[in-house]
Scaffold this motif. Sequence first.
Motif, mmCIF file in Angstrom:
data_model
loop_
_atom_site.group_PDB
_atom_site.id
_atom_site.type_symbol
_atom_site.label_atom_id
_atom_site.label_comp_id
_atom_site.label_asym_id
_atom_site.label_seq_id
_atom_site.Cartn_x
_atom_site.Cartn_y
_atom_site.Cartn_z
ATOM 1 N N LEU A 1 37.215 64.411 55.906
ATOM 2 C CA LEU A 1 37.040 64.864 57.290
ATOM 3 C C LEU A 1 37.349 63.739 58.262
ATOM 4 O O LEU A 1 37.860 63.961 59.355
ATOM 5 C CB LEU A 1 35.613 65.366 57.526
ATOM 6 C CG LEU A 1 35.201 66.675 56.879
ATOM 7 C CD1 LEU A 1 33.824 67.076 57.360
ATOM 8 C CD2 LEU A 1 36.197 67.770 57.188
ATOM 9 N N ILE B 1 30.248 64.645 63.484
ATOM 10 C CA ILE B 1 29.426 65.184 62.399
ATOM 11 C C ILE B 1 29.385 64.190 61.243
ATOM 12 O O ILE B 1 28.331 63.917 60.664
ATOM 13 C CB ILE B 1 29.992 66.561 61.973
ATOM 14 C CG1 ILE B 1 29.635 67.597 63.041
ATOM 15 C CG2 ILE B 1 29.473 66.967 60.613
ATOM 16 C CD1 ILE B 1 30.273 68.937 62.838
ATOM 17 N N VAL C 1 25.940 62.347 59.719
ATOM 18 C CA VAL C 1 25.544 62.490 58.321
ATOM 19 C C VAL C 1 25.489 61.133 57.643
ATOM 20 O O VAL C 1 24.544 60.828 56.903
ATOM 21 C CB VAL C 1 26.539 63.415 57.581
ATOM 22 C CG1 VAL C 1 26.188 63.497 56.118
ATOM 23 C CG2 VAL C 1 26.541 64.778 58.201
ATOM 24 N N ALA D 1 30.491 59.694 54.836
ATOM 25 C CA ALA D 1 30.025 60.790 53.994
ATOM 26 C C ALA D 1 31.199 61.638 53.522
ATOM 27 O O ALA D 1 31.274 62.025 52.365
ATOM 28 C CB ALA D 1 29.033 61.649 54.760
ATOM 29 N N SER D 2 32.119 61.922 54.427
ATOM 30 C CA SER D 2 33.294 62.677 54.010
ATOM 31 C C SER D 2 34.552 61.945 54.476
ATOM 32 O O SER D 2 34.990 62.129 55.605
ATOM 33 C CB SER D 2 33.259 64.084 54.586
ATOM 34 O OG SER D 2 34.504 64.697 54.335
ATOM 35 N N LEU E 1 34.652 66.689 64.247
ATOM 36 C CA LEU E 1 34.714 66.256 62.853
ATOM 37 C C LEU E 1 34.193 64.835 62.733
ATOM 38 O O LEU E 1 33.406 64.508 61.842
ATOM 39 C CB LEU E 1 36.154 66.305 62.341
ATOM 40 C CG LEU E 1 36.746 67.696 62.171
ATOM 41 C CD1 LEU E 1 38.206 67.601 61.806
ATOM 42 C CD2 LEU E 1 35.982 68.442 61.094
#
Lengths: 606, 206
Positions: free
Chosen positions: A131, A200, A204, A127-128, A197
């Motif tokens: 991160l 999470i 997600v 997702a990121s 990090l």
Amino acid sequence: MSNVASENMHHDDHVHHKQSFISKYVFSMDHKMISKQFLVTGLIMGLIGMTMSVLFRLQLAWPEKSFPIFDTLFGKWSTDGHISPDFYMALVTMHGTIMVFFVLTAGLSGTFSNLLIPYQIGCRDMASPFLNMLSYWFFFLSSCILMSSLFVQTGPASGGWTVYPPLSALPKAMPGSGAGMTLWLVAMIFFIGSSLLAGINYVVTILNMRTHGLTMTRLPLTIWAFFFTAVLGILSFPVLLSGSLLLVFDRSFGTSFYLSEIFIDGQALANAGGSPILWQHLFWFLGHPEVYIIILPALGITSEVVATNSRKPIFGYKAMIGSIMGIAGLSFFVWGHHMFVTGMNPLAGSLFMFITFLVAIPSAVKTFNYLATMWRGNIKFTPAMLFGIGLVSLFVTGGLTGIFLGNAALDIPLHDSYFVVAHFHIVMGSSAIFGLLCGIYHWFPRMYGRMMNPQLGYLHFWMSLIGVYMVFFPMHFMGLGGVPRRYYAFTAWDQFAIWNDMNIFITYGAIIGASAQLIFLYNFIYSIFWGTKSVQNPWQSNTLEWTAPQEQIHGNWPGEVPQVYRWPYDYSRPDAEADFVPQNVPDDVVPVGWVHAPKGKKDDKI
Amino acid sequence: MELNATNNKISQPDTQPQIMENQRIILWLFMVASILSFGGLTSAYIVRMAAGNWLTFDIPIIFTVNCGVVLLSSACMMYAYRSAKTDALERVKYGLWGAMLFGLVFLVLQLMGWKELNSHDIYFSPRRSDNGDLTKLISGSFFFAISAIHFIHVIAGLIFLLIVLVKAYKMKIHKRNLLSLSLASTYWHFVGILWIYLYLFLKYWN
């Protein structure tokens, strides 16, 4: 929704775009590269941690003998070829910290969550990705800080990996309580940042980015395990962060959260009013979920490998998910079983004991399901499968002694004895290492496009298994005989003299186990460059990562991501031609089984 | 794929239905982590207090006032958000400025509150008080530690608001681009409510 656009842009970007060395190999945002970074860092840390264990095993086996090499290696930490007691404590502490956090938390979960989550859920990246990159570099920084503590004058932290106060709270308590302990805490704070990090991001990605048709109940068990691992991390690491901050305050700002009245040379310190037990509560509130953070990914990997190599659907898919949830849920209510000897209220002790015993239920469900999956399967004994079976064996052996230690009445005499060392090294140390190795052998072709040498793999497996049992099995008896852990030498006590030969035996076991890992390391490095090229789906597995092309491109799949029509365990279907039906095979080719058919399609039963 | 790239209004055919935006889940998970971290601190407080030998003290009125400041700041944030929904772009800026201003007032008042505690011989760490005694109030240490860690959360919130404010000046916050404002406001309400909870906890759990 803007994800689509950015995702596509990313994808197109990297098809046409050549990356620089730095952005491809160093500050990479590609989950596949980050996974390799985690793996390599984890393996290096593992090698260091293992070497430390061999060093202190040498000391335990031959406390009187002189090893001149120590003088050259450790300088002032060794005199006349003997490791100094301070350095022995430092080695034990660093071994524990490195293995628990840096190898089995970040190395295991970081590697396989990063590799498999995007691949197995059919998405192009996390997702990121930013991160994700940050999470690796926090971990790297944290590793460097921890390693740097080996080189400070007063030595690294040496109060045990659980860093109980007051040894950890008073900088002058012992040599390792000084700068080494400060560096330990700083490293840990970065490590917690990295885990949060990463966790999470995993949650997600799994919740939001599964490919079309991949409902939660069609996820491979690896993903379920990674999901709950991440959830456990998000819920438990912040508590350790708070605890660590209070410890930093005690060390550096003169507070007394963990320090009650302490007298040194008859002089009272300024500290008053705190409680060292408080740290134990905060630490073990993380510490126990941490055990499952370590073991769940290993169990998830094993589920996948055992089903694939037994050529059978995993037995009790929903029970497996339920037991992962059960283990994760219970893990927050059992921390007290690490603290039976703190003078805890017996009622609280009984409650912790009862909840601890409940953990046996989901654990047994998992074990029986592995056995039932293998039962009458067409088992392929690949090295990965052997390590998977090895994990099951270790999980049973170690789990049984957990029932002893979960019982307050038995734990109190056994506390801090070698029985405890044997228990946790088998049930979560070695078995998680076996899970890690199982995963490496299985997904090596996916990561590097080549095969590892299976003959060396077999040798590695058998030496490791024998090594592990040689080291840890006798320790149960030493623990029952009252031998305490974390002692530099037992020469001062006559009653422990009967264990001298056993200690030598154990050290031979450690050397066998450690040499096996060197064989693995050789195999690993050799195969990255010169291994035989693998085919796209070498294990004939169903999950989506094997549908991606061999050459690794950013975005994983050229063109569209695969759609999913079925659960990942359609092995040996009597109505299908091949003995495996990958998840992206449409249901008009092979009808979806009754197991995970969407509602209204239940009449497709086979 | 082509279709998506040109018209990203269509929900992703690539994925299963999404629960909410990725960024929003990330923020919620961060807040969960933060709640757990304060949960750790407040549980430590409870456990330590239950062990006895615990001295209580009155919390200066300034911290009560700060609860009101929090509410005012949150109200400004709501004003900004509602204005953005109706594309009243000027008002968005006023709202954000208001929220940030009250945020700064909150920080200043916290500092003044700590000073006042010090003047009552309540310190973060043991000090010699005026009459030469060593202050050893562990309850004071907890108060300072918990409120200081919250203080850091507020500073993070202010940075977040500043980023959104810059976006607002670049006309990037409007009816169809609410995500960053909405996330900032969620976080801002969160740190506000967190303070009110911590205040009530520290005042009444004695």
